[in-house]
Design an enzyme around this catalytic site. Structure first.
Site, mmCIF file in Angstrom:
data_model
loop_
_atom_site.group_PDB
_atom_site.id
_atom_site.type_symbol
_atom_site.label_atom_id
_atom_site.label_comp_id
_atom_site.label_asym_id
_atom_site.label_seq_id
_atom_site.Cartn_x
_atom_site.Cartn_y
_atom_site.Cartn_z
ATOM 1 N N TYR A 143 5.346 -22.867 67.009
ATOM 2 C CA TYR A 143 5.381 -21.412 67.412
ATOM 3 C C TYR A 143 6.086 -20.816 65.976
ATOM 4 O O TYR A 143 6.805 -21.070 65.439
ATOM 5 C CB TYR A 143 6.076 -21.220 68.347
ATOM 6 N N ASP A 238 7.458 -23.673 58.252
ATOM 7 C CA ASP A 238 8.474 -22.890 58.977
ATOM 8 C C ASP A 238 9.554 -23.656 59.482
ATOM 9 O O ASP A 238 9.747 -24.326 60.369
ATOM 10 C CB ASP A 238 7.504 -22.761 60.463
ATOM 11 N N LYS A 271 17.408 -17.566 61.714
ATOM 12 C CA LYS A 271 18.395 -18.156 62.513
ATOM 13 C C LYS A 271 19.754 -18.279 61.763
ATOM 14 O O LYS A 271 20.620 -17.419 61.649
ATOM 15 C CB LYS A 271 18.043 -19.309 63.288
#
Length: 435
Positions: A143, A238, A271
């Site tokens: 994702y 990612d 994050k």
């Protein structure tokens, strides 16, 4: 005694679609009522009923220090006194960029943004602009945010073009997205053999955290690098979830230890670099990054990019995790958790497999670790739901979905781990044995 979580959820559902502002929070996958968090401290949070939980989500990864770390709080409070947002450059943006580049050798320049979705979307646009190509490769189960071109599932056959997984995404938007099976060398080779000259980038979660916890094998990752180099495509990591979470240099440093000289061409981060504030980034080599406006023709902008409070939070977080021994201690605590869970499951006769890296972990109610999304899908959801609610009733909060990784923070104590394993041991004994 009234359930304030339920009351709040009913109120929310009249005003917010599904009662939540991000789908997984709704408990649709596991059933029951979402916990509305009132406050958090260290490795714990308290819900609207005042119930305390050991938190293994940590805001889905950013809270690597735990909630309310004193140094981070002080940095945020000081920054807030100077102003929330300026829409103009600040010194802290430069300092955060310097810190990120210093810790990740593959990066020469970065652009700060506000979310992982924004960073992933921008990285793909930049890859297309820098290469002059259209097609991108992603892997089923990875994702990269909810940008249209990335909400895609695999179709039939090898090297297939994807099909939209969301209403509102026209087929023509994803016609240039190739969706392959994670860890499948045959499909990877076939995709580059057929489309190599028009592939702008291959985007991958090196350790996928959105099909629980599945890591790319060394041969597969080496082949990704080899094919991208040979065909002139950009290898995009990612690391929104893994960056500064699995190791100080991110997942790419884990692979570089085993594949000498290995590095991606671009990296997407989020994050941990924001410490819990809305902040993300994408970066890469100077020649690629200078294709971005205002230097180059690839446009990207954001009103809140490099927000002064968010950058203060991120800088304070990175300063703490750079302390000697931080990741060794975090990894040891995470290993203590997964080893304890595995031993408890084995004792109860429950099929169980685990994996972990740094402060990130995952487990599956099956005897062996899956290597791709299709294998993950074979996990029995009903058994996971029983485990989830059993732990929740005992004050342990794990992801309310089968396909999400978990996170340990520096604030988790040995007692937290022992309490978690004890709770899991009780729940495992209630699960039906598999013949």
């Amino acid at each position: 005694m009234p359930d304030r979580n339920l009351d709040l959820f009913e109120r929310a559902k009249t005003l917010i679609p599904g009662g939540v502002n991000s789908p997984v929070r709704a408990f649709r996958a596991v059933g029951g009522t979402p916990r509305f968090v009132q406050r958090a401290q260290g490795a714990h949070f308290w819900d609207a009923n005042g119930q305390r939980y050991i938190d293994y989500i940590g805001s889905w990864g950013p809270m690597i220090l735990g909630h309310g770390h004193p140094a981070v709080l002080e940095a945020v409070q000081t920054a807030a006194l100077d102003g929330f947002s300026f829409g103009a450059p600040t010194e802290r943006e430069v300092e955060l960029a310097e810190a990120i580049v210093a810790l990740v050798p593959s990066l020469e320049m970065v652009r700060l943004v506000s979310s992982g979705t924004e960073a992933g979307m921008s990285a793909i646009r930049l890859a297309r602009g820098a290469t002059g190509r259209r097609k991108i490769i992603k892997f089923e189960g990875c994702y990269h945010g909810h940008a249209d071109a990335l909400l895609v599932k695999a179709g039939s056959g090898l090297a297939t073009f994807g099909n939209p997984t969301s209403a509102g995404v026209p087929p023509e938007v994803v016609q240039h997205t190739l969706v392959l099976e994670y860890n499948n060398l045959e499909q990877l080779d076939a995709a580059f053999a057929e489309h190599g000259a028009d592939i702008a980038c291959l985007m991958i979660e090196p350790i996928a955290g959105n099909m629980n916890f599945v890591r790319a094998s060394l041969p597969f990752m080496a082949r990704c690098r080899e094919l991208c180099t040979r065909h002139g495509a950009l290898l995009v990591f990612d690391e929104v979830m893994t960056g500064f979470r699995v190791a100080l240099g991110g997942a790419q440093s884990v692979y570089a230890r085993q594949l000498p000289g290995f590095e991606p061409d671009m990296t997407v981060m989020g994050k941990v670099i924001g410490g819990g504030m809305p902040l993300a980034a994408f970066g890469g080599k100077r020649a690629v990054m200078e294709q971005l406006a205002p230097l180059g023709p690839v446009y990207q902008a954001g009103t809140l990019s490099g927000n002064p409070v968010a950058t203060a939070c991120g800088l304070a977080t990175l300063a703490e995790i750079r302390r000697p021994g931080f990741f060794e201690a975090l990894s040891a605590r995470t290993r203590q958790l997964v080893d304890g869970l595995k031993a408890a499951a084995d004792q109860a006769g429950v099929p169980f497999s685990v994996d972990a890296e740094g402060g990130m972990f995952g487990f599956f109610l099956m005897p062996g670790l899956p290597q791709n999304y299709q294998a993950v899908m074979k996990t029995e959801g009903a058994r996971f739901n029983a485990l989830f609610h059993g732990l929740l009733d005992r004050g342990v909060y794990i992801a309310p979905a089968l396909y999400e990784a978990g996170f340990v923070s520096a604030a988790h104590s040995e007692q937290d781990i022992a309490d978690t394993v004890a709770a899991a041991s009780e729940v495992f004994k209630t699960l039906p044995r598999v013949a």
